[in-house]
Design an enzyme around this catalytic site. Sequence first.
Site, PDB file in Angstrom:
ATOM      1  N   GLY A 177       9.114 -30.597   9.966  1.00 30.31           N
ATOM      2  CA  GLY A 177       7.996 -29.720   9.651  1.00 30.31           C
ATOM      3  C   GLY A 177       7.817 -29.482   8.164  1.00 30.31           C
ATOM      4  O   GLY A 177       6.924 -28.754   7.755  1.00 30.31           O
ATOM      5  N   CYS A 178       8.678 -30.075   7.355  1.00 27.36           N
ATOM      6  CA  CYS A 178       8.573 -29.957   5.906  1.00 27.36           C
ATOM      7  C   CYS A 178       7.965 -31.241   5.351  1.00 27.36           C
ATOM      8  O   CYS A 178       8.349 -32.328   5.761  1.00 27.36           O
ATOM      9  CB  CYS A 178       9.943 -29.726   5.280  1.00 27.36           C
ATOM     10  SG  CYS A 178      10.727 -28.190   5.772  1.00 27.36           S
ATOM     11  N   VAL A 179       7.031 -31.098   4.435  1.00 29.63           N
ATOM     12  CA  VAL A 179       6.444 -32.278   3.793  1.00 29.63           C
ATOM     13  C   VAL A 179       7.488 -32.927   2.881  1.00 29.63           C
ATOM     14  O   VAL A 179       7.633 -34.136   2.858  1.00 29.63           O
ATOM     15  CB  VAL A 179       5.175 -31.895   3.007  1.00 29.63           C
ATOM     16  CG1 VAL A 179       4.656 -33.073   2.207  1.00 29.63           C
ATOM     17  CG2 VAL A 179       4.105 -31.381   3.950  1.00 29.63           C
ATOM     18  N   SER A 180       8.232 -32.100   2.163  1.00 27.85           N
ATOM     19  CA  SER A 180       9.322 -32.610   1.321  1.00 27.85           C
ATOM     20  C   SER A 180      10.496 -32.975   2.216  1.00 27.85           C
ATOM     21  O   SER A 180      10.590 -32.540   3.354  1.00 27.85           O
ATOM     22  CB  SER A 180       9.773 -31.529   0.337  1.00 27.85           C
ATOM     23  OG  SER A 180       8.707 -31.105  -0.464  1.00 27.85           O
TER      24      SER A 180
END
Length: 139
Positions: free
Chosen positions: A49-52
């Site tokens: 769920g994190c772009v990074s």
Amino acid sequence: MSTQDIAAIIENFEILDDWEDRYRYLIELGKTLEPLPDEARTTANKVQGCVSQVWLVTHWKEGHASFQCDSDAFIVRGLLAILVAVYSGHTASEILAIDALDVFRNLQLEEHLTPQRSNGLKSFVERIRSDARQVLVTT
């Protein structure tokens, strides 16, 4: 990392009036995180769920949590450092009672994050809470 005291972090944010200074401080907080060993950068430790790229390893000692985490983004590392300060040393029950996002609202950080970073932050918080729920189920 020597875990920063969340009260000290909040106090430092309150001293800084300019958002550019606050972002610099956030990046400095991120630099206090020890790099995560390569062997801990696994799919199981990756926060979805994190772009990074974000990894989290939760350790439990005598019922209290400590964390190893890392990200490939400087600002995200700073956000992680704040969350580590919020949650470190707490029991699973205490973690579930803490509203870490309220800390970000009080620091006015939430309104200065991109929607992607905000979603990633929520995913990281949920991962910590999930780890805490898992400990409660297995004990």
